[in-house]
Design a protein around this motif. Structure first.
Motif: not given
Length: 292
Positions: A239-250
């Motif tokens: 699940l790492r990349d989903e969390g990283l992507a969400y952080g970037r979008r936020l």
């Protein structure tokens, strides 16, 4: 980092946990395997009650205090298993270390209660917490939603549904996109305790439209109204990349978002006897205590 980049201590724990953990498909076996860990620290007041019909456990480290943060905590377990008892130790630690009141939610589980039962329960608990905050010695303007794994998904969804009611969201290795199309799914989907096969099965039990943002928050078109956010991730986690992507979008949406990526550990490390787990718990408690 590569697939074999777990620390030696994490690899030993990962292999031991994997050896005794059921494969996907057997709800009863998975629930039986989700047993509470060792007891957590003493907290001045711990009581069970109902919040909008949802069972909750309220942890108050300092009864009589005022103006503190309050966190609605949503446990992990693939929306299928775990509950108030399995996460009792973690909630005790967060309450003791942060000084905040923790309201742990025993939301309904799939497959008996598929989506949107769990997010509806989470929202009901948030509404109850806001209404009860002053009587609990907390500031209604300092209410946070928090959770690990599937519970972090529910926290993210709750923040999307009611951004005006939350001052922050604490998301620990959240599943955020039911498509499971990221590179980390391929890299860490086997051999790191939480497998891609388990995650796909959990999504199937949970239900809902994978494209709906209240199922897959990463697909939400607008994140600009979301509150201050802390995302805690394990580097060796599918699940790492989903969390990283969400952080970037936020961040791109102008949200105050911090992502903390812990190397050498796997999904579930927050509650494990590893230095990274202790550091993550301490950091999450400090972040919660600093809720404005």
């Amino acid at each position: 980092m590569t697939r074999d980049s777990l620390s030696p201590a994490a690899r030993l724990l990962c292999d031991a946990m994997t050896a005794g953990f059921p494969g996907p498909g057997d709800v009863a076996a998975l629930r039986a395997a989700a047993v509470p860990g060792p007891p957590g620290p003493d907290v001045a007041s711990v009581r069970d009650t109902l919040a909008g019909g949802v069972p909750v456990r309220v942890y108050d480290p300092a009864p009589g205090a005022e103006g503190r943060p309050l966190a609605v905590y949503l446990h992990g377990g693939g929306w299928v298993m775990c509950g108030l008892d399995t996460h009792d130790r973690l909630c005790r630690e967060l309450a003791a270390a942060s000084g905040a009141v923790i309201v742990s939610a025993g939301y309904r589980l799939a497959p008996e209660h598929p989506w949107p039962a769990a997010p509806d329960d989470a929202l009901n608990v948030l509404l109850w917490a806001r209404a009860q905050a002053a009587s609990l010695g907390c500031d209604p303007g300092r209410v946070v939603v928090a959770g690990d794994s599937s519970g972090a998904n529910l926290a993210a969804v709750t923040a999307l549904r009611a951004p005006e009611l939350v001052a922050g969201q604490l998301l620990v290795y959240p599943p955020l996109d039911a498509s499971m199309g990221s590179e980390s799914v391929t890299a860490y989907g086997r051999g790191h305790f939480h497998t891609a096969a388990h995650m796909a099965w959990y999504w199937d039990q949970y239900g809902g439209d994978p494209a709906h943002p209240h199922v897959s928050p990463l697909r939400a078109p607008d994140l600009s109204r979301l509150p201050r956010t802390l995302i805690v991730l394990a580097d060796c986690d599918l699940l790492r990349d989903e969390g990283l992507a969400y952080g970037r979008r936020l961040g791109e949406a102008g949200v105050d978002c911090e992502v903390r990526l812990y190397p050498g550990v796997f999904h579930g490390f927050l509650g494990l006897p590893l230095p990274a787990g202790a550091a993550a718990r301490t950091g999450a408690a400090a972040w919660l205590a600093a809720t404005p």
